[in-house]
Design a protein around this motif. Structure first.
Motif, PDB file in Angstrom:
ATOM      1  N   HIS A  10       0.859  -1.190   0.000  1.00  0.00           N
ATOM      2  CA  HIS A  10       0.000   0.000   0.000  1.00  0.00           C
ATOM      3  C   HIS A  10       0.892   1.236   0.000  1.00  0.00           C
ATOM      4  O   HIS A  10       1.991   1.213   0.556  1.00  0.00           O
ATOM      5  N   TYR A  35      -0.011  -3.958 -15.025  1.00  0.00           N
ATOM      6  CA  TYR A  35      -1.412  -3.631 -15.267  1.00  0.00           C
ATOM      7  C   TYR A  35      -1.896  -2.655 -14.201  1.00  0.00           C
ATOM      8  O   TYR A  35      -1.459  -2.723 -13.049  1.00  0.00           O
ATOM      9  N   GLN A  37      -5.409  -1.440 -12.324  1.00  0.00           N
ATOM     10  CA  GLN A  37      -6.811  -1.786 -12.127  1.00  0.00           C
ATOM     11  C   GLN A  37      -7.478  -0.727 -11.250  1.00  0.00           C
ATOM     12  O   GLN A  37      -7.255  -0.682 -10.035  1.00  0.00           O
ATOM     13  N   GLY A  42     -11.696  -3.766 -14.955  1.00  0.00           N
ATOM     14  CA  GLY A  42     -10.745  -4.847 -15.148  1.00  0.00           C
ATOM     15  C   GLY A  42      -9.344  -4.276 -15.271  1.00  0.00           C
ATOM     16  O   GLY A  42      -9.166  -3.082 -15.529  1.00  0.00           O
ATOM     17  N   PRO A  43      -8.328  -5.099 -15.072  1.00  0.00           N
ATOM     18  CA  PRO A  43      -6.956  -4.615 -15.235  1.00  0.00           C
ATOM     19  C   PRO A  43      -6.706  -4.115 -16.656  1.00  0.00           C
ATOM     20  O   PRO A  43      -7.196  -4.704 -17.609  1.00  0.00           O
ATOM     21  N   PHE A  45      -3.653  -3.047 -19.428  1.00  0.00           N
ATOM     22  CA  PHE A  45      -2.243  -3.261 -19.745  1.00  0.00           C
ATOM     23  C   PHE A  45      -1.504  -1.936 -19.817  1.00  0.00           C
ATOM     24  O   PHE A  45      -1.908  -1.031 -20.558  1.00  0.00           O
ATOM     25  N   GLN A  48       4.995  -4.070 -21.092  1.00  0.00           N
ATOM     26  CA  GLN A  48       5.628  -5.366 -20.864  1.00  0.00           C
ATOM     27  C   GLN A  48       7.125  -5.229 -21.090  1.00  0.00           C
ATOM     28  O   GLN A  48       7.555  -4.486 -21.976  1.00  0.00           O
ATOM     29  N   LEU A  88      -5.089  -0.187  -8.153  1.00  0.00           N
ATOM     30  CA  LEU A  88      -4.273  -1.350  -7.805  1.00  0.00           C
ATOM     31  C   LEU A  88      -3.340  -1.608  -8.982  1.00  0.00           C
ATOM     32  O   LEU A  88      -3.803  -1.748 -10.118  1.00  0.00           O
ATOM     33  N   LEU A  90      -0.807  -4.086 -10.720  1.00  0.00           N
ATOM     34  CA  LEU A  90      -0.509  -5.518 -10.729  1.00  0.00           C
ATOM     35  C   LEU A  90       0.673  -5.796 -11.635  1.00  0.00           C
ATOM     36  O   LEU A  90       0.769  -5.280 -12.750  1.00  0.00           O
ATOM     37  N   TYR A 101       0.665 -16.609 -17.201  1.00  0.00           N
ATOM     38  CA  TYR A 101       0.965 -15.475 -16.337  1.00  0.00           C
ATOM     39  C   TYR A 101       0.725 -15.830 -14.875  1.00  0.00           C
ATOM     40  O   TYR A 101      -0.259 -16.474 -14.529  1.00  0.00           O
ATOM     41  N   PHE A 103       0.281 -13.566 -11.420  1.00  0.00           N
ATOM     42  CA  PHE A 103       0.132 -12.204 -10.934  1.00  0.00           C
ATOM     43  C   PHE A 103       0.632 -12.092  -9.498  1.00  0.00           C
ATOM     44  O   PHE A 103       0.467 -13.022  -8.685  1.00  0.00           O
ATOM     45  N   GLY A 104       1.222 -10.943  -9.206  1.00  0.00           N
ATOM     46  CA  GLY A 104       1.508 -10.591  -7.828  1.00  0.00           C
ATOM     47  C   GLY A 104       0.241 -10.084  -7.157  1.00  0.00           C
ATOM     48  O   GLY A 104      -0.774  -9.855  -7.829  1.00  0.00           O
ATOM     49  N   SER A 105       0.304  -9.888  -5.860  1.00  0.00           N
ATOM     50  CA  SER A 105      -0.878  -9.454  -5.120  1.00  0.00           C
ATOM     51  C   SER A 105      -1.132  -7.953  -5.252  1.00  0.00           C
ATOM     52  O   SER A 105      -2.147  -7.452  -4.780  1.00  0.00           O
ATOM     53  N   ARG A 108      -1.439  -1.206  -3.881  1.00  0.00           N
ATOM     54  CA  ARG A 108      -2.605  -0.308  -3.903  1.00  0.00           C
ATOM     55  C   ARG A 108      -2.106   1.117  -3.683  1.00  0.00           C
ATOM     56  O   ARG A 108      -1.621   1.449  -2.610  1.00  0.00           O
TER      57      ARG A 108
END
Lengths: 112, 113
Positions: A10, A35, A37, A42-43, A45, A48, A88, A90, A101, A103-105, A108
């Motif tokens: 956070h 990403y 969100q 939705g997330p 992009f 990359q 958030l 990601l 893929y 994803f990490g948590s 925020r």
């Protein structure tokens, strides 16, 4: 095998400030994607990285930038923060040429 | 038009119900399709890939109609633990390099006792 780790979890920043978010990719994964969100969405992009170079970018302004390091970890930098950057963030890692893929948590970010 | 469209719900169903989610995508060049599940304030997790022939994983069945650019997810015998947001995902390619995931806004499912 370790998963994707993001830091911090956070963060609260003031409008106009700069922020750096970090991501450690899963072992064996050489591609990292970021990403954004927003709440209720939705997330989306951002970009990359592969072989330490940006490999594709979504519809985000240049004040969103990134890096990938030789160990495949990555950073997302956002300059001149705006209130709408609150979201958030990601990170997802994968082997090249795979949609496996992980994803990490997420981090925020709140911009006030 | 958004690249991936889903009904945001919420879908409120009793335990044991069958529920279906639909999704449409706009880019006919999309090649890979997925359903992800996202619990509140957590990261998305892959639920299943979606193939043209249709595929099943336990209580979950996914189908793809390329001609209509339509993807579906069917959940049978809903459990309380199925409560989550279900994200429809397609892939997008650029310049011959690895593509990225394009997410819908998600459909919220709430399973009640």
């Amino acid at each position: 095998e370790t998963g994707v780790t993001q830091s911090p979890t956070h963060l609260i920043k003031t409008r106009g400030q700069q922020v750096t978010l970090r991501c450690s990719s899963q072992s064996g994964h050489n591609t990292v994607s970021w990403y954004q969100q927003a709440l209720g969405q939705g997330p989306q992009f951002i970009f990359q990285y592969y072989r330490e170079e940006e490999n594709g970018r979504g519809n985000f302004p240049p004040r969103f930038s990134g890096l990938q390091f030789p160990n495949y970890s990555s950073e997302l930098n956002v300059n001149a923060l705006e209130l709408d950057d609150s979201a958030l963030y990601l990170c997802a890692s994968s082997p090249w040429d795979s949609y496996g893929y992980t994803f990490g948590s997420g981090t925020r970010l709140t911009v006030v | 038009r958004k690249e991936v469209e889903q009904d945001p719900g919420p879908f409120n169903v009793p335990e044991g119900a069958t529920v279906a989610f639909n999704c449409t995508y706009s880019n006919s060049a999309s090649q890979s399709f997925f359903w992800y599940r996202q619990d509140c304030r957590k990261e998305p997790k892959l639920l299943m890939s979606v193939y043209s022939s249709g595929n099943e994983d336990g209580r979950f069945t996914a189908q793809l109609n390329r001609a209509s650019q339509y993807i579906s997810l069917l959940i049978r015998d809903s459990k309380l633990s199925d409560s989550a947001t279900y994200l429809c995902v397609v892939t997008s390619y650029y310049g011959g390099s690895q593509g990225n995931l394009i997410f819908g806004k998600g459909t919220k499912l709430s399973v009640k006792p």
